[in-house]
Design an enzyme around this catalytic site. Structure first.
Site, mmCIF file in Angstrom:
data_model
loop_
_atom_site.group_PDB
_atom_site.id
_atom_site.type_symbol
_atom_site.label_atom_id
_atom_site.label_comp_id
_atom_site.label_asym_id
_atom_site.label_seq_id
_atom_site.Cartn_x
_atom_site.Cartn_y
_atom_site.Cartn_z
ATOM 1 N N ASP A 42 0.886 -1.169 0.000
ATOM 2 C CA ASP A 42 0.000 0.000 0.000
ATOM 3 C C ASP A 42 0.923 1.217 0.000
ATOM 4 O O ASP A 42 1.712 1.415 0.929
ATOM 5 C CB ASP A 42 -0.868 -0.048 1.265
ATOM 6 C CG ASP A 42 -1.856 1.100 1.345
ATOM 7 O OD1 ASP A 42 -1.581 2.167 0.750
ATOM 8 O OD2 ASP A 42 -2.892 0.940 2.010
ATOM 9 N N ILE A 43 0.872 2.012 -1.064
ATOM 10 C CA ILE A 43 1.782 3.157 -1.171
ATOM 11 C C ILE A 43 1.250 4.316 -0.330
ATOM 12 O O ILE A 43 0.100 4.730 -0.512
ATOM 13 C CB ILE A 43 1.900 3.616 -2.651
ATOM 14 C CG1 ILE A 43 2.315 2.450 -3.572
ATOM 15 C CG2 ILE A 43 2.837 4.802 -2.781
ATOM 16 C CD1 ILE A 43 3.715 1.936 -3.381
ATOM 17 N N HIS A 124 3.642 11.768 -18.460
ATOM 18 C CA HIS A 124 4.351 12.940 -19.004
ATOM 19 C C HIS A 124 4.698 13.887 -17.870
ATOM 20 O O HIS A 124 3.928 14.093 -16.933
ATOM 21 C CB HIS A 124 3.580 13.619 -20.139
ATOM 22 C CG HIS A 124 2.402 14.473 -19.778
ATOM 23 N ND1 HIS A 124 2.525 15.798 -19.449
ATOM 24 C CD2 HIS A 124 1.083 14.203 -19.739
ATOM 25 C CE1 HIS A 124 1.321 16.313 -19.226
ATOM 26 N NE2 HIS A 124 0.426 15.363 -19.388
ATOM 27 N N ASP A 136 -2.030 17.824 -13.882
ATOM 28 C CA ASP A 136 -1.618 17.498 -15.258
ATOM 29 C C ASP A 136 -0.183 17.966 -15.499
ATOM 30 O O ASP A 136 0.027 19.093 -15.877
ATOM 31 C CB ASP A 136 -2.591 18.166 -16.233
ATOM 32 C CG ASP A 136 -2.290 17.861 -17.679
ATOM 33 O OD1 ASP A 136 -1.498 16.955 -17.955
ATOM 34 O OD2 ASP A 136 -2.856 18.562 -18.550
ATOM 35 N N GLU A 170 4.666 16.242 -24.021
ATOM 36 C CA GLU A 170 3.357 15.599 -24.289
ATOM 37 C C GLU A 170 2.355 16.645 -24.706
ATOM 38 O O GLU A 170 1.534 16.438 -25.595
ATOM 39 C CB GLU A 170 2.868 14.856 -23.039
ATOM 40 C CG GLU A 170 1.572 14.051 -23.260
ATOM 41 C CD GLU A 170 0.275 14.819 -23.023
ATOM 42 O OE1 GLU A 170 -0.794 14.270 -23.312
ATOM 43 O OE2 GLU A 170 0.323 15.985 -22.577
ATOM 44 N N ASP A 199 -1.835 9.757 -16.557
ATOM 45 C CA ASP A 199 -1.896 11.171 -16.897
ATOM 46 C C ASP A 199 -3.171 11.743 -16.274
ATOM 47 O O ASP A 199 -4.276 11.418 -16.712
ATOM 48 C CB ASP A 199 -1.921 11.315 -18.430
ATOM 49 C CG ASP A 199 -1.828 12.765 -18.888
ATOM 50 O OD1 ASP A 199 -1.734 13.661 -18.028
ATOM 51 O OD2 ASP A 199 -1.839 12.986 -20.115
ATOM 52 N N HIS A 286 -5.253 22.886 -17.493
ATOM 53 C CA HIS A 286 -4.432 23.746 -18.346
ATOM 54 C C HIS A 286 -4.490 25.231 -17.958
ATOM 55 O O HIS A 286 -4.322 26.102 -18.813
ATOM 56 C CB HIS A 286 -4.788 23.568 -19.831
ATOM 57 C CG HIS A 286 -4.233 22.290 -20.384
ATOM 58 N ND1 HIS A 286 -4.326 21.940 -21.719
ATOM 59 C CD2 HIS A 286 -3.563 21.281 -19.786
ATOM 60 C CE1 HIS A 286 -3.741 20.765 -21.904
ATOM 61 N NE2 HIS A 286 -3.275 20.344 -20.743
ATOM 62 N N ASP A 301 -4.454 8.631 -3.992
ATOM 63 C CA ASP A 301 -4.088 7.448 -3.211
ATOM 64 C C ASP A 301 -4.576 6.174 -3.894
ATOM 65 O O ASP A 301 -3.804 5.229 -4.114
ATOM 66 C CB ASP A 301 -4.696 7.589 -1.804
ATOM 67 C CG ASP A 301 -4.147 6.570 -0.819
ATOM 68 O OD1 ASP A 301 -3.146 5.892 -1.133
ATOM 69 O OD2 ASP A 301 -4.716 6.458 0.278
HETATM 70 N N1 DPN Z 1 -2.959 14.932 -21.397
HETATM 71 C C1 DPN Z 1 -4.157 15.712 -21.376
HETATM 72 C C2 DPN Z 1 -4.537 16.125 -22.767
HETATM 73 O O1 DPN Z 1 -3.757 15.907 -23.664
HETATM 74 O O2 DPN Z 1 -5.584 16.731 -22.950
HETATM 75 C C3 DPN Z 1 -5.315 15.121 -20.654
HETATM 76 C C4 DPN Z 1 -5.595 13.679 -20.800
HETATM 77 C C5 DPN Z 1 -5.051 12.775 -19.940
HETATM 78 C C6 DPN Z 1 -6.426 13.209 -21.782
HETATM 79 C C7 DPN Z 1 -5.317 11.422 -20.064
HETATM 80 C C8 DPN Z 1 -6.699 11.882 -21.911
HETATM 81 C C9 DPN Z 1 -6.137 10.975 -21.030
HETATM 82 ZN ZN ZN Z 2 -2.469 18.384 -20.484
HETATM 83 CA CA CA Z 3 -2.084 4.103 -0.381
#
Ligand code: DPN
Ligand code: ZN
Ligand code: CA
Length: 316
Positions: A42-43, A124, A136, A170, A199, A286, A301
């Site tokens: 369990d992290i 990313h 993000d 990314e 992501d 964003h 978590d």
């Molecule tokens: N990486 C972001 C994007 O390109 O809009 C958000 C995202 C993450 C979209 C994971 C899809 C899956």
């Molecule tokens: Zn993004």
């Molecule tokens: Ca945990």
């Protein structure tokens, strides 16, 4: 042929790995399953949050962001690389060109395991220019870092070879991951049995989305969440939108987790997950407010523990 250059490779020591857990909360002792395989720990989410706080500090010390081509990106990479090197990973910094600006991926290989059967987990590391990019994609970056450190701390000796990756650029179109995959030989691509992508896994109004691109990989996650009593949904919105697409296009099985971006949570989703209908999953997607206050720690978590489970289970 590959245009990427291996700028640096360093091998840490076993001694460093033994010092790893001193600064952080201890992961719970792994249990042995009926099959004899070691179960994932369990992290502690506090450890993931600490990595996030450090990435936030890196952004603040470097003009407020961690974007491709900006000083905060390379500082983020160097920060993570140092921890992996100390833990005994073999790290490589890959360099690529994006419209005249140099970008970087960080690859960390855990020594051992079957080189013909590789399990990869990636995230990313770049943010957009408008902010620190904590959800993000500080969340995915911090989570795979903490899971990698747990692999080292537990001195995991999996049957398969484990590789972790932090992608550059990314946000400019999956540039780093595409460059990495383009630089692999046909044989090297064939050695990768699974690529898992993380992501945005701590969205403030979270959904629990599991990539549905490969049924066996999807099942590893959905069964884990089901056992925790958390309903999941297929991540149909994620198609082609993050670094897993680079691997999928090369015929590599992909999976991953996602808690939602700028899309609005529906009433049915709010009923299922206890969130706020009519609000985005991530109201700071964003934008400048994607900072430490934009993280749901329960989602972070759960997703980190699910990631650890997948890494242990798939590599055993
Ligand atoms: N990486 C972001 C994007 O390109 O809009 C958000 C995202 C993450 C979209 C994971 C899809 C899956
Ligand atoms: Zn993004
Ligand atoms: Ca945990």
């Amino acid at each position: 042929m590959s245009r990427r250059a291996a700028l640096a490779a360093a091998t840490g020591t076993a001694l460093a790995a033994s010092l790893l857990t001193v600064a952080g909360a201890q992961a719970s002792s792994p249990e042995t399953s009926a099959a004899g395989a070691v179960a994932a720990p369990d992290i502690p989410v506090e450890n993931v949050q600490r990595h996030l706080e450090e990435l936030q500090a890196v952004a603040e010390a470097n003009g407020g962001n961690r974007a491709h081509g900006q000083p905060g990106y390379r500082a983020s990479l160097d920060h993570i690389k140092e921890k992996l090197d100390a833990a005994g990973f073999e790290t490589t910094v890959e360099e690529f060109d994006q419209a005249g600006t140099t970008g970087y991926n960080l690859i960390a290989d855990w020594p051992g395991g079957d080189a013909d059967d590789v399990v990869m987990a990636g995230a990313h590391l770049d943010s957009v220019r408008s902010g620190a990019g904590m959800n993000d994609n500080g969340t995915g970056s911090a989570a795979i870092l903490e899971v990698a450190l747990a692999v080292a701390a537990g001195d995991l000796q999996p049957a398969k070879h484990l590789r972790f990756a932090w992608w550059g650029a990314e946000e400019l179109g999956l540039v780093g991951s595409r460059n990495h995959v383009a630089g692999l030989s046909e044989a090297e691509r064939g050695q990768i049995g699974a690529y898992l992508n993380f992501d945005m896994i701590g969205s403030p109004n979270p959904g629990y989305f599991v990539y549905d691109d490969d049924a066996p990989l999807e099942k590893v996650f959905t069964e884990w969440f089901a056992a925790k009593g958390v309903e999941t949904a297929p991540a149909t919105e994620s198609d082609g939108r993050s670094d897993h697409a680079s691997f999928q296009e090369a015929g590599i099985p992909v999976g991953g987790l996602f808690t939602g971006a700028g899309e609005t949570m529906t009433q049915a989703q709010a009923d299922k997950w206890g969130g706020t209908a009519g609000e985005p999953f991530d109201k700071c997607y964003h934008t400048a407010c994607d900072d430490m206050s934009n993280i749901n720690s329960t989602a972070l978590d759960l997703n980190t523990d699910a990631l650890a489970h997948a890494v242990w289970e798939l590599s055993s």
